[in-house]
Design a protein around this motif. Structure first.
Motif, PDB file in Angstrom:
ATOM      1  N   MET A 101       0.896  -1.241  -0.015  1.00 46.48           N
ATOM      2  CA  MET A 101       0.089  -0.152   0.024  1.00 46.48           C
ATOM      3  C   MET A 101       0.748   1.248   0.124  1.00 46.48           C
ATOM      4  SD  MET A 101      -3.160   0.863   2.591  1.00 46.48           S
ATOM      5  CE  MET A 101      -2.392   2.061   3.633  1.00 46.48           C
ATOM      6  N   LEU A 102       1.900   1.371   0.832  1.00 46.06           N
ATOM      7  CA  LEU A 102       3.087   2.329   0.759  1.00 46.06           C
ATOM      8  C   LEU A 102       3.560   2.708  -0.503  1.00 46.06           C
ATOM      9  CD1 LEU A 102       4.438   2.442   4.413  1.00 46.06           C
ATOM     10  CD2 LEU A 102       2.539   3.911   3.586  1.00 46.06           C
ATOM     11  N   HIS A 159       3.347   5.966  -2.684  1.00 46.05           N
ATOM     12  CA  HIS A 159       4.643   6.624  -2.795  1.00 46.05           C
ATOM     13  C   HIS A 159       4.764   6.797  -4.300  1.00 46.05           C
ATOM     14  CE1 HIS A 159       8.844   7.316  -4.298  1.00 46.05           C
ATOM     15  NE2 HIS A 159       8.771   6.155  -4.750  1.00 46.05           N
ATOM     16  N   GLU A 160       4.286   6.048  -5.246  1.00 45.64           N
ATOM     17  CA  GLU A 160       4.164   5.980  -6.675  1.00 45.64           C
ATOM     18  C   GLU A 160       3.292   7.251  -7.038  1.00 45.64           C
ATOM     19  OE1 GLU A 160       6.569   5.244  -8.777  1.00 45.64           O
ATOM     20  OE2 GLU A 160       7.450   3.791  -7.461  1.00 45.64           O
ATOM     21  N   ASP A 161       2.266   7.233  -6.491  1.00 45.68           N
ATOM     22  CA  ASP A 161       1.169   8.301  -6.886  1.00 45.68           C
ATOM     23  C   ASP A 161       1.615   9.856  -6.148  1.00 45.68           C
ATOM     24  OD1 ASP A 161      -0.510   6.268  -7.868  1.00 45.68           O
ATOM     25  OD2 ASP A 161      -1.633   6.418  -6.122  1.00 45.68           O
ATOM     26  N   VAL A 172       6.341  12.219  -0.145  1.00 45.48           N
ATOM     27  CA  VAL A 172       6.211  12.384   1.266  1.00 45.48           C
ATOM     28  C   VAL A 172       6.561  11.228   1.860  1.00 45.48           C
ATOM     29  CG1 VAL A 172       3.836  12.126   1.161  1.00 45.48           C
ATOM     30  CG2 VAL A 172       4.824  13.570   3.120  1.00 45.48           C
ATOM     31  N   ILE A 173       6.059   9.811   1.515  1.00 42.15           N
ATOM     32  CA  ILE A 173       6.423   8.790   1.775  1.00 42.15           C
ATOM     33  C   ILE A 173       7.710   8.454   2.032  1.00 42.15           C
ATOM     34  CG2 ILE A 173       5.797   6.119   1.455  1.00 42.15           C
ATOM     35  CD1 ILE A 173       3.434   7.625   1.828  1.00 42.15           C
TER      36      ILE A 173
END
Length: 70
Positions: free
Chosen positions: A1-2, A6-8, A46-47
Motif C-alpha cells: 500500500m505504501l 509513494h508512486e502516486d 512524502v512517503i
C-alpha cells in the motif's frame, strides 16, 4: 500500500537511469551515501520523506551485500 501511495505522490515524473556500480573495497559509508543519493534521485515523495530514512534504507537494501552494516 505504501509503495502505491509513494508512486502516486512521487515528485520525480521521469526517473533517470542510474547504472549500478561494482563497489569492491569502498567503505560501507561511501557505498551507502551514493546509493541513498541514487535512490532519492528516482524516489522523492512524502512517503520517502517520512518512512524511508537513510539508516533504514541501508539496513534493508544492503543487508545481503555486506556482513556488517553500521
Amino acid at each position: 500500500m505504501l509503495d502505491g501511495l509513494h508512486e502516486d505522490l512521487n515528485r520525480v515524473k521521469q526517473k533517470p537511469y542510474i547504472e549500478m556500480k561494482d563497489w569492491s573495497g569502498e567503505p560501507d559509508e561511501e557505498v551507502a551515501d551514493e546509493c541513498w543519493r541514487n535512490h532519492k534521485t528516482r524516489n522523492d515523495s512524502v512517503i520517502v520523506d517520512v518512512c524511508q530514512v537513510r539508516k533504514c534504507y541501508i539496513l534493508i537494501c544492503f543487508h545481503g551485500l555486506h556482513n556488517k552494516v553500521e
